[in-house]
Enzyme design. Sequence first.
Site, PDB file in Angstrom:
ATOM      1  N   ALA A 155       0.752  -1.627   0.145  1.00 28.43           N
ATOM      2  CA  ALA A 155       0.348   0.256  -0.076  1.00 28.43           C
ATOM      3  C   ALA A 155       0.821   1.757   0.708  1.00 28.43           C
ATOM      4  CB  ALA A 155      -1.167  -0.001   1.497  1.00 28.43           C
ATOM      5  N   CYS A 156       0.264   2.220   1.103  1.00 28.17           N
ATOM      6  CA  CYS A 156       1.355   3.738   0.790  1.00 28.17           C
ATOM      7  C   CYS A 156       3.168   3.130   1.305  1.00 28.17           C
ATOM      8  CB  CYS A 156       0.866   4.540   1.468  1.00 28.17           C
ATOM      9  SG  CYS A 156      -0.900   5.108   1.493  1.00 28.17           S
ATOM     10  N   SER A 157       3.107   2.570   2.163  1.00 35.05           N
ATOM     11  CA  SER A 157       4.844   2.028   1.818  1.00 35.05           C
ATOM     12  C   SER A 157       5.361   1.107   0.642  1.00 35.05           C
ATOM     13  CB  SER A 157       4.955   1.321   3.210  1.00 35.05           C
ATOM     14  OG  SER A 157       4.651   2.251   4.319  1.00 35.05           O
TER      15      SER A 157
END
Length: 369
Positions: A155-157
């Site tokens: 995801a965002c990472s």
Amino acid sequence: MPTPVITGKGVFTPEDVITNDELVASFNAYATAFNEAHAAEIAAGEVAGKPMSSAAFITQASGIERRHVMEKSGVLDPTRMAPRLPGRADEEPSLMAEIALKAARPALEEAGLAPENLGAILCAASNMERPYPAMAVEIQALLGAPGFAFDMNVACSSATFAIQVAADMIRAGSITSALIVSPEITSGHLEWRDRDCHFIFGDVCTALVIEADAERGFAIRSTKAATQFSNNIRNNNGFLRRAHDQMDDRRDMQFMQNGRKVFKEVLPLVSAHIEAHLAEDGTTPDQLRRLWLHQANKSMNDYIGRKVLGREPEAGEQPNILQDYANTSSAGSIIAFAQHSDDIAPGERGLICSFGAGYSVGSVVVERI
Ligand code: CO8
């Protein structure tokens, strides 16, 4: 052991822009039509009415003022509220691969590295256009690069975790260079009909080139990745969908979050993560010239900046790009890094940090060569 160095950065920004005012006008037209069409059920308490959205709320709650998207007319059409992105034949380049190339080429050019000399390509993003063949392998073919390529999703990472993977492979000696691309077409998996989240995301693609022992760029001193399971940011779409009894399009097949809980739970997690990482790296907060933080919410970044530095961040010390791009998932901290790092002097250090679904937190301490 070879030192991994970031030698090239690239950002592809789609031309279409949606301002908060445009977004809210389209949402409110949709909500008004919905409420009129369901007036009787709403009056009987059988259906919940749709409350209106507000541009003032969006700016105040998030700091977001506009976002770029691949295609805005479909998103802003109150009878559709999804981008118009025609399907492509298998023989044509995929949309994610196409924008990956648009970010990769300037990154490779800055690095002065020909695609034929790449060791590996990582496509790191929150959603892939298809499960297989891997997007990264298609990007590899379009670039004419040898070696190997694979997709990864945290995801965002995704991008910071990919930096850790590429840096570790370079240190181990299995490759001498890597390209990381993060094509984030969030407009495809955002529910634009949901007032609570319709303003959060935007589309973009970023690229980074990492090389062993380069003499210019940003040396990667260390990386730190951490995860802790949470259902507070979730998307239930997946390959078992047709096997479930309920096969229709459910709300949970798009991005879902409990934003307030995420806000409260992720902040202490990230602050503690960065403090631990800096201590392990042997870097004190006053040695950090810049923080390139994940771009989800301005107040979150203000809080993290104060906590990490132990004081109010000075202007330019913690640049935000979310006012122009909104949350671009894994690409956010990389856009901030790409657009606000040229003035860092040799010997100065900075920190890239992302956080989001999982939960996941990834951080990278860099030093200008
Ligand atoms: N207009 C007007 N009012 C609104 C709106 C709106 N658009 N939206 C909500 N409200 C109302 C709410 O209904 C609520 O009303 P009431 O008080 O009557 O119940 C009130 O405003 C306050 O709502 P919130 O408590 O939700 O408002 P917050 O101050 O918490 O702000 C935020 C909402 C901005 C979402 C904030 O909580 C936030 O930023 N949280 C952190 C979110 C975050 O960082 N999430 C990470 C997600 S990204 C990620 O991990 C990647 C996922 C993969 C990518 C997916 C791509 C699609």
